[in-house]
Design an enzyme around this catalytic site. Structure first.
Site, short mmCIF file in Angstrom:
data_model
loop_
_atom_site.label_atom_id
_atom_site.label_comp_id
_atom_site.label_asym_id
_atom_site.label_seq_id
_atom_site.Cartn_x
_atom_site.Cartn_y
_atom_site.Cartn_z
N SER A 124 0.84 -1.20 0.00
CA SER A 124 0.00 0.00 0.00
C SER A 124 0.87 1.25 0.00
O SER A 124 1.99 1.24 0.54
CB SER A 124 -0.86 -0.02 1.26
OG SER A 124 -1.45 1.24 1.48
N TYR A 148 -1.97 -1.63 10.84
CA TYR A 148 -2.21 -2.06 9.46
C TYR A 148 -0.99 -1.72 8.60
O TYR A 148 -0.46 -2.56 7.86
CB TYR A 148 -3.47 -1.38 8.89
CG TYR A 148 -3.58 -1.51 7.38
CD1 TYR A 148 -3.97 -2.71 6.81
CD2 TYR A 148 -3.29 -0.44 6.54
CE1 TYR A 148 -4.05 -2.84 5.42
CE2 TYR A 148 -3.37 -0.56 5.16
CZ TYR A 148 -3.75 -1.76 4.60
OH TYR A 148 -3.82 -1.89 3.24
N LYS A 152 2.02 -4.12 6.42
CA LYS A 152 2.48 -4.00 5.03
C LYS A 152 3.99 -3.82 4.99
O LYS A 152 4.70 -4.46 4.20
CB LYS A 152 1.79 -2.82 4.33
CG LYS A 152 0.30 -2.97 4.17
CD LYS A 152 -0.07 -4.19 3.34
CE LYS A 152 -1.56 -4.39 3.21
NZ LYS A 152 -1.92 -5.70 2.68
P1 NAD Z 1 -11.04 -6.97 0.81
O1 NAD Z 1 -11.26 -7.00 2.27
O2 NAD Z 1 -12.21 -6.73 -0.08
O3 NAD Z 1 -10.31 -8.31 0.33
C1 NAD Z 1 -9.46 -9.04 1.17
C2 NAD Z 1 -9.95 -10.48 1.14
O4 NAD Z 1 -9.10 -11.27 1.98
C3 NAD Z 1 -11.38 -10.64 1.67
O5 NAD Z 1 -12.14 -11.36 0.74
C4 NAD Z 1 -11.20 -11.43 2.97
O6 NAD Z 1 -12.30 -12.28 3.24
C5 NAD Z 1 -9.91 -12.17 2.70
N1 NAD Z 1 -9.15 -12.56 3.91
C6 NAD Z 1 -8.80 -11.79 4.96
N2 NAD Z 1 -8.13 -12.51 5.86
C7 NAD Z 1 -8.04 -13.77 5.37
C8 NAD Z 1 -7.48 -14.98 5.84
N3 NAD Z 1 -6.91 -15.06 7.04
N4 NAD Z 1 -7.55 -16.08 5.07
C9 NAD Z 1 -8.18 -16.04 3.86
N5 NAD Z 1 -8.75 -14.93 3.37
C10 NAD Z 1 -8.68 -13.81 4.11
O7 NAD Z 1 -9.91 -5.88 0.53
P2 NAD Z 1 -9.37 -5.28 -0.84
O8 NAD Z 1 -9.72 -3.86 -0.86
O9 NAD Z 1 -9.74 -6.16 -1.96
O10 NAD Z 1 -7.81 -5.38 -0.55
C11 NAD Z 1 -7.02 -6.47 -0.96
C12 NAD Z 1 -5.61 -6.29 -0.44
O11 NAD Z 1 -5.10 -5.04 -0.91
C13 NAD Z 1 -5.49 -6.24 1.09
O12 NAD Z 1 -4.31 -6.90 1.47
C14 NAD Z 1 -5.40 -4.75 1.37
O13 NAD Z 1 -4.70 -4.49 2.57
C15 NAD Z 1 -4.63 -4.26 0.17
N6 NAD Z 1 -4.85 -2.84 -0.12
C16 NAD Z 1 -6.13 -2.38 -0.30
C17 NAD Z 1 -6.34 -1.04 -0.55
C18 NAD Z 1 -7.75 -0.50 -0.74
O14 NAD Z 1 -7.93 0.72 -0.64
N7 NAD Z 1 -8.76 -1.30 -1.02
C19 NAD Z 1 -5.26 -0.16 -0.63
C20 NAD Z 1 -3.97 -0.65 -0.44
C21 NAD Z 1 -3.79 -2.01 -0.19
C1 UD1 Z 2 -6.73 5.19 3.47
C2 UD1 Z 2 -5.94 4.54 4.56
C3 UD1 Z 2 -4.59 4.10 4.02
C4 UD1 Z 2 -4.77 3.22 2.78
C5 UD1 Z 2 -5.56 4.02 1.75
C6 UD1 Z 2 -5.84 3.26 0.48
C7 UD1 Z 2 -6.75 5.67 6.59
C8 UD1 Z 2 -6.40 6.62 7.70
N1 UD1 Z 2 -5.79 5.47 5.67
O1 UD1 Z 2 -6.05 6.34 3.12
O2 UD1 Z 2 -3.88 3.38 4.99
O3 UD1 Z 2 -3.53 2.86 2.24
O4 UD1 Z 2 -6.83 4.37 2.33
O5 UD1 Z 2 -6.83 2.34 0.69
O6 UD1 Z 2 -7.81 5.09 6.57
N2 UD1 Z 2 -12.03 11.71 3.47
C9 UD1 Z 2 -13.01 12.59 3.88
N3 UD1 Z 2 -14.16 12.09 4.43
C10 UD1 Z 2 -14.38 10.75 4.58
C11 UD1 Z 2 -13.38 9.85 4.15
C12 UD1 Z 2 -12.20 10.37 3.61
O7 UD1 Z 2 -12.84 13.80 3.76
O8 UD1 Z 2 -15.45 10.36 5.10
C13 UD1 Z 2 -10.80 12.25 2.85
C14 UD1 Z 2 -9.52 11.89 3.58
O9 UD1 Z 2 -9.23 12.86 4.57
C15 UD1 Z 2 -8.52 11.86 2.42
C16 UD1 Z 2 -9.35 11.39 1.22
O10 UD1 Z 2 -10.71 11.67 1.57
O11 UD1 Z 2 -8.05 13.14 2.16
C17 UD1 Z 2 -9.21 9.90 0.95
O12 UD1 Z 2 -9.48 9.19 2.14
P1 UD1 Z 2 -9.54 7.59 2.19
O13 UD1 Z 2 -10.44 7.10 1.12
O14 UD1 Z 2 -9.85 7.20 3.59
O15 UD1 Z 2 -8.07 7.15 1.79
P2 UD1 Z 2 -6.66 7.59 2.43
O16 UD1 Z 2 -6.82 8.58 3.51
O17 UD1 Z 2 -5.76 7.93 1.32
#
Ligand code: NAD
Ligand code: UD1
Length: 335
Positions: A124, A148, A152
């Site tokens: 991330s 969290y 990572k």
């Molecule tokens: P998500 O929660 O939709 O998907 C994660 C999946 O992993 C889920 O289906 C959950 O059931 C499964 N899971 C969790 N723990 C598990 C375990 N112990 N065994 C088997 N399955 C398990 O999340 P996402 O948004 O699709 O994110 C996927 C990955 O990307 C995650 O590792 C997350 O940290 C990373 N990531 C997401 C974002 C974002 O904004 N969505 C940003 C940066 C990184």
């Molecule tokens: C979040 C996570 C970060 C993760 C990233 C991508 C937190 C503190 N950080 O970051 O670890 O890597 O998502 O998934 O959760 N905002 C509002 N109102 C809201 C929600 C968000 O104003 O209700 C603003 C935030 O202040 C930010 C932007 O929208 O400026 C995006 O927020 P968000 O979607 O939560 O993502 P990140 O803060 O980038």
């Protein structure tokens, strides 16, 4: 040759399965459904028009993973499985460290046992921490401010050490910026539990009438309009980035951290106004205090992804707003 997709029933996982299957890969989804449901995979099957092997299992269950590796010819792993809510991770850190880190260690043990040495890991942009200047470049120092983020950071380190111990490994650490949007069909999308933490699911829930008003966290940042700036990336572009990462890992050994973003930042107000314009709906919002832990601006330097993967994003913020709304309005209660 199959790709094991841990966490493949989740938001990014389902979208990535579509692109993998389109690219000709066989996928095996391994998920414990702690934050997803089999319905998401069923709908993904509908989109691709074929069955997807789905195994309900936990990455903390080593014996179950051994069975999966014993019974299938797995070539590479895309490792999405993990818990991802920043706020929650502060309250229950042990659960986060155990699930994300122990789970990854067990997965790596099984991969070593079966000689599978290619992994693409979901890292991330959070690893860039609070102190780096934008745009974020892969060789900048990394840090974390919450459990969290530490998971990572630590998993990146573990994977770097695995490569040092055995140079036959191919490891890609994908640092995602902010994924938005959904598949254009509107049948799959992001389905947060309870009150959304992230911006877009909050916007769509306000627009659909599930929540009253969006809180904009701070308008006094050092950004053009004072609200936070982020690099929003369409989840289908992100999915395609994974296909390119897998292809890269097939051709190269080594360990590489690679940003997946657009390289362009948009403010919270720009996102709200684009959403309103594209979809013709109103989003009520009010300005409030900054959210602790937030930074002013976060966007990617995207040169490395271009150079290594020959990949760049194609979709616009308009596409992301339209597709997020398409999913939410067709599925107000999620799956
Ligand atoms: P998500 O929660 O939709 O998907 C994660 C999946 O992993 C889920 O289906 C959950 O059931 C499964 N899971 C969790 N723990 C598990 C375990 N112990 N065994 C088997 N399955 C398990 O999340 P996402 O948004 O699709 O994110 C996927 C990955 O990307 C995650 O590792 C997350 O940290 C990373 N990531 C997401 C974002 C974002 O904004 N969505 C940003 C940066 C990184
Ligand atoms: C979040 C996570 C970060 C993760 C990233 C991508 C937190 C503190 N950080 O970051 O670890 O890597 O998502 O998934 O959760 N905002 C509002 N109102 C809201 C929600 C968000 O104003 O209700 C603003 C935030 O202040 C930010 C932007 O929208 O400026 C995006 O927020 P968000 O979607 O939560 O993502 P990140 O803060 O980038």
């Amino acid at each position: 040759m199959a790709i094991l997709v841990t966490g493949g029933a989740g938001y990014i996982g389902t979208h990535t399965c579509i692109e993998l299957i389109r690219a000709g890969y066989e996928v095996i989804v391994y998920d414990n459904f702690s934050n997803s449901s089999p319905e998401a995979v069923r709908r993904t099957e509908e989109i691709v028009g074929q069955k997807i092997t789905l195994i309900e299992g936990d990455i903390l269950d080593k014996a179950r993973m051994q069975k999966v590796f014993a019974e299938n010819k797995i070539d590479s792993v895309i490792h999405f499985a993990g818990l991802k809510a920043v706020g929650e991770s502060v309250g229950i850190p042990v659960k986060y460290y155990h699930n994300n880190i122990t789970g990854t260690l067990l997965l790596l043990e099984v991969m070593q046992e079966y000689g599978v040495k290619k992994i693409v890991f979901s890292s991330s942009a959070t690893v860039y921490g609070m102190n780096n200047p934008v745009p974020f470049v892969e060789d900048m120092p990394t840090s974390a401010t919450n459990p969290y983020g530490w998971t990572k950071q630590m998993i990146e380190q573990i994977l770097k050490d695995v490569y040092v111990s055995d140079p036959e490994w191919s490891i890609v650490l994908l640092r995602y910026f902010n994924p938005l949007g959904a598949h254009e069909s509107g049948t799959i999308g992001e389905n947060p539990n309870g009150i959304p933490n992230n911006l877009m699911p909050y916007i769509t829930q306000v627009a659909v009438g599930k929540r009253e008003i969006l809180t904009v966290f701070g308008d006094d940042y050092d950004t053009p309009d004072g609200t936070g700036v982020r690099d929003y990336i369409h989840v289908m572009d992100l999915a395609d980035g994974h296909v390119q990462a897998v292809k890269y890992a097939e051709r190269h050994t080594g360990v590489e951290a690679v940003n997946l973003g657009t390289g362009k930042g948009f403010s919270v107000l720009e996102v709200i106004h684009t959403f309103e314009t594209v979809n013709g709906v109103k989003v009520n919002y009010r300005i409030a205090e900054r959210r602790p832990g937030d930074i002013a601006s976060c966007y990617a330097d995207v040169e490395k992804a271009k150079r290594l993967f020959n990949w760049e994003t194609k979709k616009t913020l308009e596409d992301m707003c339209r597709d997020s709304w398409n999913w939410q309005s067709k599925n107000p209660e999620g799956y």
